[in-house]
Design a protein around this motif. Structure first.
Motif, PDB file in Angstrom:
ATOM      1  N   UNK A 303       0.984  -1.160  -0.001  1.00  0.00           N
ATOM      2  CA  UNK A 303       0.041  -0.044   0.197  1.00  0.00           C
ATOM      3  C   UNK A 303       1.086   1.083   0.011  1.00  0.00           C
ATOM      4  N   UNK A 304       1.585   0.859   0.546  1.00  0.00           N
ATOM      5  CA  UNK A 304       3.100   2.422   1.105  1.00  0.00           C
ATOM      6  C   UNK A 304       3.704   2.919  -0.364  1.00  0.00           C
ATOM      7  N   UNK A 305       3.873   1.689  -0.911  1.00  0.00           N
ATOM      8  CA  UNK A 305       4.812   2.147  -2.685  1.00  0.00           C
ATOM      9  C   UNK A 305       3.626   2.180  -3.337  1.00  0.00           C
ATOM     10  N   UNK A 306       2.490   2.173  -3.742  1.00  0.00           N
ATOM     11  CA  UNK A 306       1.564   3.090  -4.766  1.00  0.00           C
ATOM     12  C   UNK A 306       0.669   4.596  -4.104  1.00  0.00           C
ATOM     13  N   UNK A 307       1.148   4.816  -3.190  1.00  0.00           N
ATOM     14  CA  UNK A 307       0.921   5.845  -2.128  1.00  0.00           C
ATOM     15  C   UNK A 307       1.658   6.971  -2.707  1.00  0.00           C
ATOM     16  N   UNK A 308       3.077   6.472  -2.961  1.00  0.00           N
ATOM     17  CA  UNK A 308       4.226   7.495  -3.384  1.00  0.00           C
ATOM     18  C   UNK A 308       4.072   7.496  -4.875  1.00  0.00           C
ATOM     19  N   UNK A 309       3.928   6.259  -5.378  1.00  0.00           N
ATOM     20  CA  UNK A 309       3.867   5.646  -6.854  1.00  0.00           C
ATOM     21  C   UNK A 309       1.842   6.655  -8.140  1.00  0.00           C
ATOM     22  N   UNK A 310       1.949   7.206  -6.823  1.00  0.00           N
ATOM     23  CA  UNK A 310       0.569   7.631  -7.491  1.00  0.00           C
ATOM     24  C   UNK A 310       0.675   9.373  -8.226  1.00  0.00           C
ATOM     25  N   UNK A 311       1.289   9.817  -7.368  1.00  0.00           N
ATOM     26  CA  UNK A 311       1.557  11.025  -7.326  1.00  0.00           C
ATOM     27  C   UNK A 311       2.499  11.414  -8.474  1.00  0.00           C
ATOM     28  N   UNK A 312       3.884  10.201  -8.650  1.00  0.00           N
ATOM     29  CA  UNK A 312       4.885   9.864  -9.476  1.00  0.00           C
ATOM     30  C   UNK A 312       4.679  10.091 -10.438  1.00  0.00           C
ATOM     31  N   UNK A 313       3.471   8.898 -10.712  1.00  0.00           N
ATOM     32  CA  UNK A 313       2.796   9.064 -12.057  1.00  0.00           C
ATOM     33  C   UNK A 313       1.854  10.462 -12.914  1.00  0.00           C
ATOM     34  N   UNK A 314       1.502  11.312 -11.599  1.00  0.00           N
ATOM     35  CA  UNK A 314       0.853  12.143 -11.822  1.00  0.00           C
ATOM     36  C   UNK A 314       1.900  13.112 -12.738  1.00  0.00           C
ATOM     37  N   UNK A 315       2.493  13.011 -11.931  1.00  0.00           N
ATOM     38  CA  UNK A 315       3.356  14.643 -12.292  1.00  0.00           C
ATOM     39  C   UNK A 315       4.433  13.754 -13.631  1.00  0.00           C
ATOM     40  N   UNK A 316       4.964  12.617 -13.703  1.00  0.00           N
ATOM     41  CA  UNK A 316       5.266  12.002 -14.889  1.00  0.00           C
ATOM     42  C   UNK A 316       4.359  12.470 -16.064  1.00  0.00           C
ATOM     43  N   UNK A 317       2.930  12.210 -15.689  1.00  0.00           N
ATOM     44  CA  UNK A 317       2.163  12.206 -17.087  1.00  0.00           C
ATOM     45  C   UNK A 317       2.086  13.612 -18.020  1.00  0.00           C
ATOM     46  N   UNK A 318       2.656  15.133 -16.132  1.00  0.00           N
ATOM     47  CA  UNK A 318       2.391  15.852 -17.146  1.00  0.00           C
ATOM     48  C   UNK A 318       3.495  16.628 -16.927  1.00  0.00           C
ATOM     49  N   UNK A 319       4.436  15.595 -16.754  1.00  0.00           N
ATOM     50  CA  UNK A 319       5.566  16.121 -18.571  1.00  0.00           C
ATOM     51  C   UNK A 319       6.862  16.165 -16.705  1.00  0.00           C
ATOM     52  N   UNK A 320       6.243  16.771 -15.380  1.00  0.00           N
ATOM     53  CA  UNK A 320       7.137  17.202 -14.667  1.00  0.00           C
ATOM     54  C   UNK A 320       7.935  15.071 -14.053  1.00  0.00           C
ATOM     55  N   UNK A 321       9.268  15.010 -14.513  1.00  0.00           N
ATOM     56  CA  UNK A 321       9.243  13.922 -14.032  1.00  0.00           C
ATOM     57  C   UNK A 321       9.897  13.339 -12.593  1.00  0.00           C
ATOM     58  N   UNK A 322      10.245  14.868 -11.750  1.00  0.00           N
ATOM     59  CA  UNK A 322      10.947  14.698 -10.129  1.00  0.00           C
ATOM     60  C   UNK A 322      10.669  13.542  -9.734  1.00  0.00           C
ATOM     61  N   UNK A 323       8.752  13.154  -9.320  1.00  0.00           N
ATOM     62  CA  UNK A 323       8.988  12.013  -8.063  1.00  0.00           C
ATOM     63  C   UNK A 323       8.819  10.523  -8.911  1.00  0.00           C
ATOM     64  N   UNK A 324       8.930  10.612  -9.998  1.00  0.00           N
ATOM     65  CA  UNK A 324       8.754   9.433 -10.615  1.00  0.00           C
ATOM     66  C   UNK A 324      10.304   9.098 -10.419  1.00  0.00           C
ATOM     67  N   UNK A 325      11.554  10.256 -10.902  1.00  0.00           N
ATOM     68  CA  UNK A 325      12.458   9.173 -10.828  1.00  0.00           C
ATOM     69  C   UNK A 325      12.996   9.239  -9.548  1.00  0.00           C
ATOM     70  N   UNK A 326      12.776  10.006  -8.131  1.00  0.00           N
ATOM     71  CA  UNK A 326      12.822   9.324  -6.606  1.00  0.00           C
ATOM     72  C   UNK A 326      12.162   8.699  -6.967  1.00  0.00           C
ATOM     73  N   UNK A 327      11.172   8.104  -6.988  1.00  0.00           N
ATOM     74  CA  UNK A 327      10.661   6.462  -6.714  1.00  0.00           C
ATOM     75  C   UNK A 327      11.204   5.714  -5.791  1.00  0.00           C
ATOM     76  N   UNK A 328      11.781   5.167  -6.878  1.00  0.00           N
ATOM     77  CA  UNK A 328      12.244   3.934  -6.395  1.00  0.00           C
ATOM     78  C   UNK A 328      13.266   4.338  -4.863  1.00  0.00           C
ATOM     79  N   UNK A 329      13.726   5.603  -5.086  1.00  0.00           N
ATOM     80  CA  UNK A 329      15.005   5.720  -3.566  1.00  0.00           C
ATOM     81  C   UNK A 329      13.934   5.765  -2.498  1.00  0.00           C
ATOM     82  N   UNK A 330      12.961   6.049  -3.105  1.00  0.00           N
ATOM     83  CA  UNK A 330      11.350   6.493  -1.646  1.00  0.00           C
ATOM     84  C   UNK A 330      11.065   5.277  -1.059  1.00  0.00           C
TER      85      UNK A 330
END
Ligand code: FAD
Ligand code: DHB
Length: 387
Positions: A303-330
């Motif tokens: 559950x915790x993984x996808x709580x991080x992944x949802x906003x990361x993908x939201x950013x990525x789909x809007x052209x901001x890859x910062x959270x997606x790039x940090x997803x794994x480390x976070x």
């Protein structure tokens, strides 16, 4: 066919991700190899951390959880003929856990997704993920009615558990695997009998570990450490109850017995595959990491993984890859904390085959320490209720 996020697997990770994305206006398709009935009946974990309960509540998924979940403020550790209570509320400034079965979480999620018109394809076959290093990855499978789906996605989420196809779809050399297998397994039963305890009992015994958990005021869930090579046929109900009676025995206390509704054996391993991303493929939950069940972390990590992944993908789909790039480390910071805690609880409480007196005395010393030192008890409580 086209969607924004193709999700492989309708376990807790895949279903919650699909819901969290929908709350952000992002479309997804979930492909699941099993039937809806199978997903809703598969007996697995049962303990939610505070943060998981909050996450489900904030996502509007806690109607039944708030009615049926059993809030627990501690656990018992039993060893050397004593049963000692750890009071999580006192040790952590009020934190608790909630006993609510994974099967119920999954039922709630499936009902919510289907009511919202979400696309969840059950009983698919031949799932393939492809073109992961492009910004148009493809998810393909055959539907239950024999038609084929070829879905062009922006992103694919591999939420397909330990035996899924997504992690192996990463090219050779991308993933680094750290793994430990344990020389024991858990035999779990669901019993139609009221629990004999108010809070969970983790018991260390010379015959092996045992755990008394529950599902409701009338249903008990119990686990026994068994040999990893044993098979369920070797365990008629009478033998299971006899073993449970011996491992939980305490003067003045009785273990109530009842009909066994379900029984299964789970192997135990620690496993972490890094990174949790390759190109446009993101792994979440058991697809990327497994912990042994002692400590009840597997579901919470998913559950915790996808709580991080949802906003990361939201950013990525809007052209901001910062959270997606940090997803794994976070995620991996939490994953490694839970991996260490689960390993520590497991090795403290289980009997290794051929354990010598040295190992036994070290385990007993550790158990005395966590039940008498406030500092040690606080560390266990902090990890158990959620890092
Ligand atoms: P899963 O729940 O495994 O979901 C993955 C989904 O993907 C499944 O529905 C699967 O059918 C589907 N899938 C797989 N391959 C494909 C494919 N090719 N195409 C489409 N779909 C696919 N944790 C605890 O804390 N306590 C416990 O007592 C406990 N008991 C467990 C018992 C068992 C038998 C298992 C396997 C796990 C147990 N766990 C326990 C761990 C916990 O249940 C998991 O951590 C949790 O289920 C992880 O959720 P997930 O969504 O990542 O994966
Ligand atoms: C349960 C499972 C666990 O792994 C655990 O540590 C506690 C409870 C359960 O299924 O209830």
């Amino acid at each position: 066919m086209r969607t924004q996020v193709g999700i492989v697997g309708a376990g807790p990770a895949g279903l919650l991700l699909s819901h969290l994305l929908a709350l952000r206006g992002i479309e997804s398709v979930v492909a699941e190899v099993r039937s809806r009935g199978h997903c809703e009946a598969r007996q697995r974990a049962g303990v939610l951390e505070d943060s998981s309960v909050r996450l489900l509540r904030e996502a509007g998924l806690a109607d039944r959880l708030d009615r049926l979940g059993l809030e627990h403020g501690g656990i018992y550790l039993q060893f050397a003929g004593q049963r000692r209570h750890l009071d999580f509320r006192d040790l952590t400034g009020g934190r608790t856990v909630t006993v609510y079965a994974q099967t119920e979480v999954v039922k709630d999620l499936i009902a919510k997704r289907l009511a919202a018109g979400g696309a969840v394809d059950f009983e698919v076959t031949g799932t393939v993920v492809d073109r992961l290093d492009t910004d148009r990855p493809v998810l393909s499978y055959t539907r239950a009615d024999g038609s084929t789906a070829q879905i062009v996605c922006d992103v694919i989420a591999g939420c397909d558990g330990f035996h899924g196809i997504c992690r192996p779809a990463m090219p050779d050399g991308v993933a680094t695997i750290r793994e430990r297998e344990y020389p024991y397994a858990w035999l779990g039963i669901l019993a139609d009998v009221p629990p004999s305890t108010d809070e969970l009992i983790y018991a260390y015994h010379s015959r092996g570990f045992a755990l008394h958990s529950m599902r409701s005021p009338t249903l008990s869930r119990l686990y026994l450490q068994v040999d990893p090579d044993t098979s369920i046929e070797n365990w008629p109900d009478e033998r299971i109850w006899d073993e449970l009676q011996q491992r939980f025995a305490l003067p003045g206390w009785d273990l109530r017995q009842g009909p066994v509704l379900d029984k299964n054996i789970t192997p135990m391993r620690s496993f972490v595959s890094t990174p949790m991303r390759y190109g446009r493929l993101f792994l979440a939950g058991d697809a990327a990491h497994i912990v042994p069940p002692t400590g009840a972390k597997g579901l919470n990590l998913a559950l915790a993984d996808v709580a991080v992944l949802a906003p990361a993908l939201d950013g990525l789909l809007r052209g901001d890859s910062r959270l997606a790039d940090e997803y794994s480390a976070t995620c991996l910071e939490r994953v490694w904390r839970a991996t260490h805690f689960s390993w520590w609880m497991t090795t403290m409480l289980h009997r290794s085959p051929g354990a010598d007196d040295m190992e036994t005395e070290l385990q007993l010393s550790q158990l005395r320490y966590v039940t008498t030192s406030r500092a040690a008890a606080t560390s266990l409580a902090e990890n158990y209720t959620g890092y």
